[in-house]
Design an enzyme around this catalytic site. Structure first.
Site, PDB file in Angstrom:
ATOM      1  N   ARG A  78     -29.214  46.873  26.856  1.00 44.38           N
ATOM      2  CA  ARG A  78     -28.013  48.148  27.422  1.00 44.38           C
ATOM      3  C   ARG A  78     -27.298  48.198  25.920  1.00 44.38           C
ATOM      4  NH1 ARG A  78     -22.636  47.950  30.072  1.00 44.38           N
ATOM      5  NH2 ARG A  78     -22.091  50.189  30.311  1.00 44.38           N
ATOM      6  N   HIS A 121     -19.666  54.758  24.849  1.00 49.44           N
ATOM      7  CA  HIS A 121     -17.664  53.846  25.202  1.00 49.44           C
ATOM      8  C   HIS A 121     -17.542  53.536  24.773  1.00 49.44           C
ATOM      9  CE1 HIS A 121     -19.140  49.538  26.966  1.00 49.44           C
ATOM     10  NE2 HIS A 121     -18.025  49.196  26.730  1.00 49.44           N
ATOM     11  N   GLU A 166     -16.717  53.324  31.590  1.00 42.98           N
ATOM     12  CA  GLU A 166     -15.545  52.495  31.953  1.00 42.98           C
ATOM     13  C   GLU A 166     -14.521  53.192  31.721  1.00 42.98           C
ATOM     14  OE1 GLU A 166     -14.283  48.612  30.830  1.00 42.98           O
ATOM     15  OE2 GLU A 166     -15.445  47.939  32.179  1.00 42.98           O
ATOM     16  N   ASN A 295     -19.730  47.562  37.058  1.00 44.18           N
ATOM     17  CA  ASN A 295     -19.118  46.258  35.971  1.00 44.18           C
ATOM     18  C   ASN A 295     -17.709  45.634  36.606  1.00 44.18           C
ATOM     19  OD1 ASN A 295     -20.636  47.279  33.541  1.00 44.18           O
ATOM     20  ND2 ASN A 295     -19.120  47.935  32.289  1.00 44.18           N
ATOM     21  N   TYR A 297     -15.766  41.591  36.269  1.00 42.04           N
ATOM     22  CA  TYR A 297     -15.168  40.932  36.382  1.00 42.04           C
ATOM     23  C   TYR A 297     -14.290  40.101  36.551  1.00 42.04           C
ATOM     24  CZ  TYR A 297     -17.005  42.153  31.245  1.00 42.04           C
ATOM     25  OH  TYR A 297     -18.010  42.781  30.629  1.00 42.04           O
ATOM     26  N   GLU A 376     -22.057  44.736  33.883  1.00 43.79           N
ATOM     27  CA  GLU A 376     -21.852  44.008  33.058  1.00 43.79           C
ATOM     28  C   GLU A 376     -20.899  42.922  33.467  1.00 43.79           C
ATOM     29  OE1 GLU A 376     -18.088  45.164  29.945  1.00 43.79           O
ATOM     30  OE2 GLU A 376     -19.659  47.049  29.764  1.00 43.79           O
TER      31      GLU A 376
HETATM   32  C1  FCB Z   1     -15.218  45.250  29.410  1.00 43.64           C
HETATM   33  C2  FCB Z   1     -15.619  46.698  28.102  1.00 43.64           C
HETATM   34  C3  FCB Z   1     -17.077  45.815  27.284  1.00 43.64           C
HETATM   35  C4  FCB Z   1     -16.238  44.469  27.110  1.00 43.64           C
HETATM   36  C5  FCB Z   1     -15.756  43.304  27.772  1.00 43.64           C
HETATM   37  C6  FCB Z   1     -15.211  42.845  28.750  1.00 43.64           C
HETATM   38  O1  FCB Z   1     -14.205  46.706  30.042  1.00 43.64           O
HETATM   39  O2  FCB Z   1     -16.680  47.965  29.135  1.00 43.64           O
HETATM   40  O3  FCB Z   1     -16.940  46.513  25.965  1.00 43.64           O
HETATM   41  O4  FCB Z   1     -15.155  44.512  26.603  1.00 43.64           O
HETATM   42  O5  FCB Z   1     -15.003  44.578  29.111  1.00 43.64           O
END
Ligand code: FCB
Length: 473
Positions: A78, A121, A166, A295, A297, A376
């Site tokens: 990607r 991006h 995002e 995505n 985290y 992600e």
């Molecule tokens: C996301 C982004 C990516 C990277 C990660 C840690 O928000 O899409 O580019 O910075 O965080």
């Protein structure tokens, strides 16, 4: 006892990067400035004044990088295309810039790696920012034209097209808090940017669908999983509703249901969003999509009561004064739960991913027949290089393993999850943090640009190669 969890046949294993974070070659082959080039030159905007000028030099080292991907058993890569490399002024196409992606795509095919292309991006051509950027409706139309220009050259070799990465960050961090490029701090602009990003997505999907009915089209959103600190406290419940509204639903509802959530519209009523919505826009924005990139985290616990330790969970320690990212959550604070944290200070909360995926499946992607992909997931830790040059990074390995475990569980519960991309293939320019945060499966030495597969990378290669992950000890 250790248990081996097998993923469904054909599950796609990949890793992700983004143009500005890895390419470098900022002044080559006619590339124009992006908002990130300008932002990085702004005193105090990026920690230690780092820039993406050189980054990992993926622009010239892409062959080596594709070979690395192959050694990691990746089925897909990607990457994003840089709009100002392809259209330096945001309008006219620069063939030399497009050629790079053509070479990259050919190299990927030769290595039997599926190209997963993201059109945006975060690197808007500066020329378009000078005309008002995403706060200007016109940018949405320029974006659709750019999508067509890229498709014209790569459409025969790329079949997965992601419009945006995002848009929450582009709009609310870029135009609201000012921690990201272009660094504006205006709530009306942030909301206008949100709407125009979504409109650009819808316009691009509509055009690409006509040209390429078989292509897989979609977008990538970032999500949080938000819990009220006290589920019986109305102020905490309101705080959670606001964050869910302004982070998740403000993007999901337009794309899947063709309307902004009513509570969200009420929360942001004084910032002029509704005047930005023209007849037909919502219909364009909810053009059907084939894939939703997820995505994830971390999630967060929030309260509506004042807290002394309240902070801006998404901010880098930059010298510039920052504003809050949310347009209507000034009374909300994130409350640390005592969970382990990564080097970003983000709480490690794998079970949030299961809750997120099942919710998406039930409320959004499932009814629409849209497939989910993790585009992600990953973690920054302060890696230590051993005397022999190797990088043992057990925390990152365990982070990914724990999240894969939740993916597997979600698939078992009926979620149509078809792939997982680790963030990131390699260490790179982490936006306002510069090169201080390392997310890679592969280490990059920023002096020599040498790449070294970390222990987590070797482990991930085994996961991808066997389509399975070992749980437990
Ligand atoms: C996301 C982004 C990516 C990277 C990660 C840690 O928000 O899409 O580019 O910075 O965080």
């Amino acid at each position: 006892m250790s248990e081996v969890l097998h993923f469904p046949r054909g599950f796609l294993w990949g890793a992700a990067t983004a143009a500005y974070q890895v390419e470098g070659a900022a002044g080559e082959d006619g590339r124009g400035d992006s908002i990130w080039d300008t932002f990085c030159r702004l005193p105090g905007a990026v920690v230690d004044g780092h820039t993406g000028d050189e980054a990992c030099n993926h622009y010239h080292r892409y062959r080596e990088d594709v070979a690395l991907m192959r050694s990691l058993n990746l089925g897909s890569y990607r990457f994003s295309t840089s709009w100002p490399r392809i259209q330096p002024d945001g309008r006219k196409t620069n063939t030399a810039g497009l050629d790079f992606y053509s070479r990259l795509v050919d190299e990927l095919h030769a290595a039997q790696i599926k190209p997963w292309l993201t059109l945006y991006h975060w690197d808007l051509p500066q020329a378009l920012e000078d005309d008002g950027g995403w706060a200007n409706r016109d940018t949405a139309y320029r974006f659709a034209e750019y999508a067509l220009a890229v498709h014209e050259v790569l459409g025969d070799r790329v079949d997965v097209w992601t419009t945006l990465n995002e848009p929450w960050c582009s709009a609310f961090l870029g135009y609201g808090s000012g921690v990201h490029a272009p660094g504006r701090q205006s709530r009306p602009d942030a909301l206008a940017a949100m709407h125009h990003l979504l409109l650009g997505h819808g316009l691009a999907v509509t055009e690409l669908r006509q040209l390429a009915p078989k292509a897989k089209l979609g977008l990538t959103l970032n999500f949080t999983v938000v819990d009220p600190v006290d589920p019986n406290d109305p102020a905490d419940l309101d705080a959670a509703r606001r964050i869910d509204g302004q982070f998740n639903r403000a993007f999901l509802d337009p794309v899947f249901h063709g309307a902004y959530p009513a509570d969200f519209l009420a929360d942001v009523a004084k910032y002029g969003l509704e005047e930005r919505i023209f007849p037909g826009d919502m219909n364009t924005i909810c053009a059907p999509i084939d894939t939703l990139g997820v995505n994830y985290y971390h999630g967060e616990a929030v309260t509506g009561h004042p807290r002394a330790d309240a902070g801006n969970a998404h901010a880098a320690p930059v010298e510039r004064e920052l504003a809050p990212p949310y347009p209507a959550a000034d009374q909300v604070s994130v409350v640390p739960r005592g969970l382990p944290t990564t080097a970003m200070g983000w709480e490690v909360q794998p079970e949030g991913l299961y809750r997120l995926l099942t919710r998406l499946q039930e409320d959004y992607s499932g009814p629409a027949g849209t497939a989910l992909y993790i585009t992600e997931n990953g973690a920054a830790y302060d890696d230590v290089v051993g005397p022999d040059g190797s990088v043992e990074d057990p925390e990152r390995l365990e982070f990914i393993r724990a999240h894969l475990f939740q993916c597997h569980k979600a698939i078992g519960a009926g979620v149509d999850l078809r792939g997982y991309f680790g963030w990131s293939l390699m260490d790179n320019f982490e936006w306002a943090w510069g090169y201080h945060k390392r997310f890679g499966l592969v280490r990059v030495d920023y002096t020599t640009l040498e790449r070294t597969v970390k222990a987590s990378g070797s482990w991930f290669a085994n996961v991808a190669g066997t389509n399975s992950v070992r749980a437990g000890v």
